[in-house]
Design an enzyme around this catalytic site. Structure first.
Site, PDB file in Angstrom:
ATOM      1  N   VAL A  11      76.953  21.080 -72.751  1.00  0.00           N
ATOM      2  CA  VAL A  11      76.280  21.563 -73.959  1.00  0.00           C
ATOM      3  C   VAL A  11      74.770  21.436 -73.828  1.00  0.00           C
ATOM      4  O   VAL A  11      74.016  22.355 -74.164  1.00  0.00           O
ATOM      5  CB  VAL A  11      76.786  20.806 -75.210  1.00  0.00           C
ATOM      6  N   THR A 126      79.590  16.996 -80.737  1.00  0.00           N
ATOM      7  CA  THR A 126      80.678  17.055 -81.708  1.00  0.00           C
ATOM      8  C   THR A 126      80.970  15.641 -82.186  1.00  0.00           C
ATOM      9  O   THR A 126      81.411  14.784 -81.407  1.00  0.00           O
ATOM     10  CB  THR A 126      81.926  17.675 -81.069  1.00  0.00           C
ATOM     11  N   ARG A 158      82.066  28.602 -75.970  1.00  0.00           N
ATOM     12  CA  ARG A 158      83.290  28.717 -75.181  1.00  0.00           C
ATOM     13  C   ARG A 158      82.913  28.649 -73.712  1.00  0.00           C
ATOM     14  O   ARG A 158      82.104  29.452 -73.239  1.00  0.00           O
ATOM     15  CB  ARG A 158      83.998  30.039 -75.469  1.00  0.00           C
ATOM     16  N   GLY A 260     101.573  29.920 -73.668  1.00  0.00           N
ATOM     17  CA  GLY A 260     101.437  29.460 -72.296  1.00  0.00           C
ATOM     18  C   GLY A 260     101.790  27.997 -72.184  1.00  0.00           C
ATOM     19  O   GLY A 260     102.649  27.491 -72.917  1.00  0.00           O
ATOM     20  N   CYS A 267      87.193  20.104 -75.467  1.00  0.00           N
ATOM     21  CA  CYS A 267      87.030  20.163 -76.927  1.00  0.00           C
ATOM     22  C   CYS A 267      88.328  20.004 -77.708  1.00  0.00           C
ATOM     23  O   CYS A 267      88.499  19.043 -78.453  1.00  0.00           O
ATOM     24  CB  CYS A 267      86.353  21.479 -77.310  1.00  0.00           C
ATOM     25  N   LYS A 328      90.667  26.815 -68.001  1.00  0.00           N
ATOM     26  CA  LYS A 328      90.582  28.229 -68.373  1.00  0.00           C
ATOM     27  C   LYS A 328      89.755  28.925 -67.306  1.00  0.00           C
ATOM     28  O   LYS A 328      89.092  28.270 -66.493  1.00  0.00           O
ATOM     29  CB  LYS A 328      89.944  28.383 -69.761  1.00  0.00           C
ATOM     30  N   ARG A 335      88.934  19.013 -67.377  1.00  0.00           N
ATOM     31  CA  ARG A 335      89.269  18.002 -68.373  1.00  0.00           C
ATOM     32  C   ARG A 335      90.465  18.462 -69.202  1.00  0.00           C
ATOM     33  O   ARG A 335      90.455  19.536 -69.771  1.00  0.00           O
ATOM     34  CB  ARG A 335      88.059  17.729 -69.269  1.00  0.00           C
TER      35      ARG A 335
END
Length: 440
Positions: A11, A126, A158, A260, A267, A328, A335
């Site tokens: 971030v 966050t 994202r 999936g 996050c 992804k 993580r």
């Protein structure tokens, strides 16, 4: 504006680089000397599409600089962004030690340099509801007379699309009750919302809650669709058709409805559990979120059961090729990656793994070490393997050489954890094919 960004993780680095791209002078600070030196040498410590060009351009002209000296970073900065890790604690809560330690350091600096002008401390991390108050109290403890404000400004980035998300945000959330802070933050974000997307000014606690509520709702959509997929397998329905029909409803939307092996990353897993912990602290039983976590954790076991069932519940000595390690596509982040969770379970069943990922090999090595074999070519992973397991939907996996897959594997068996391949086509090609929520 002069901006300090404390923390150069995912971030922090995206935040600092993108602010520099819009003309601000940004100095990023981190305690990791090796990491800071690498960035001074022009080396990005993370993989994120589109970031490299901005990073190189702004470091070259001096708008983006790096230091390990907190005083150097904040002395001439009006805005101080806290982009610090808030890892999951043992009880599921967010560990605020990094944030509060920096707040303590800032308080000491402000006490020593009381002549410094007004500073705005911006929580970009966050953090649970009430953190802005804790940061404010921590600073005031050392510098009760210093003029500063604490603002909550959660990120909605994202991974894989973070630069676009930052440069063209759907909305900007700013939590502050201070008119002067509001003026500065509005000025800072004005270049990013020229197309008319809103800046919402709310109180600090509401801003902190918005972040957790958004991530938890998206995680809930994923777990709900996975439940539907599991039910489709029992009833004979096709989850692809169900997803298309449900997603066409504008009240629901098409996104985050892909079934999936579950969600992962830095996050969703942590934020859902942190919100559950906040609920627990306030003596509220958040039933839906508890179910979201349970469903997500169960998806790996359900997928493992498909593999075990195909091999008559004995995979001792079996070799599996795994395509995809990152949680992804378009990131090297592993993580809470479902791929790593499945690999660990396969290893427990005494199987052998050969894995390929275009970006996440090194980050996986830091977790799994040499317990698996890594290759630099996806088809090399298939050699002498009993089956292919696809765990991350990288674009390069979407239209593979099917004949090469068949001839490289011992048997034409594919376990598709992301429903990338067409069921009918795989059947016609002669594969034993397993996906999530779709009849074969």
């Amino acid at each position: 504006m002069n901006i300090a960004v404390v923390g150069t993780g995912y971030v922090g680095l995206v935040t600092g680089t993108c602010f520099a791209e819009t003309g601000n002078n940004v100095i990023c600070v981190d305690i990791d000397e090796h990491k800071i030196q690498k960035m001074k040498d022009g080396v990005l410590p993370i993989y994120e599409p589109g970031l490299k060009n901005y990073f190189e351009r702004n470091t070259k002209i001096g708008r983006l600089t790096f230091t390990t000296d907190l005083k150097e970073a904040v002395e001439n900065s009006l805005l101080i962004f806290l982009c610090l890790p808030t890892p999951q604690d043992g009880n599921g809560s967010a560990d605020l030690s990094y944030v509060l330690n920096v707040a303590d350091d800032l308080g000491k600096l402000f006490s020593e340099h009381s002549h410094w002008e007004f500073k705005v401390i911006v929580d970009k991390s966050t953090v649970p509801v009430g953190t802005s108050e804790k940061v404010r109290e921590k600073i005031k403890k050392s510098a009760p007379e210093f003029n500063f404000d604490v603002v909550s400004n959660p990120e909605f980035l994202r991974e894989g699309l973070a630069v676009d998300d930052f440069m063209k945000p759907e909305r900007v959330i700013i939590g502050t009750s201070n008119d002067e802070s509001k003026k500065y933050l509005e000025q800072l974000y004005e270049p990013f919302v020229r197309s008319g997307n809103p800046i919402y000014f709310v109180d600090e606690k509401s801003a902190e809650m918005i972040k957790y509520a958004a991530n938890s709702f998206l995680a809930a959509k994923i777990s709900f669709m996975n439940e539907i997929a599991n039910l489709c397998e029992l009833t004979g329905a096709d989850v692809d058709k169900v997803r298309a029909g449900v997603g066409s409803d504008s009240r629901i939307g098409k996104r985050f409805l892909f079934p999936g092996v579950g969600y992962g990353g830095s996050c969703f897993p942590k934020d859902v559990k942190a919100l559950i912990n906040t609920s627990r602290e306030n003596e509220y039983d958040f039933k839906i979120l508890n179910a979201v976590v349970e469903v997500n954790e169960n998806q790996i076991e359900l997928f493992l059961n498909k593999i075990l069932k195909h091999f008559d519940n004995n995979i001792t000595g079996k070799n599996f090729a795994v395509w995809g390690l990152a949680f992804k596509p378009n990131t090297d982040d592993v993580r809470e990656a479902p791929a790593l969770k499945l690999i660990k379970r396969l290893l427990e069943e005494n199987a052998f793994i050969t894995a390929y990922d275009p970006e996440a090999t090194e980050t996986t090595k830091s977790v799994l070490g040499d317990s698996i074999k890594y290759v630099t070519d996806p088809y090399e992973a298939l050699e002498n393997s009993d089956a292919l397991i696809l765990m991350t939907e990288w674009n390069e996996f979407r239209n593979p050489d099917y004949e090469k897959i068949k001839t490289s594997l011992k048997h034409p068996v594919v376990f598709d954890g992301r429903n990338v391949y067409d069921v009918k086509k795989m059947k016609e090609l002669g594969f034993s094919y397993y996906s999530v929520g779709r009849p074969f």
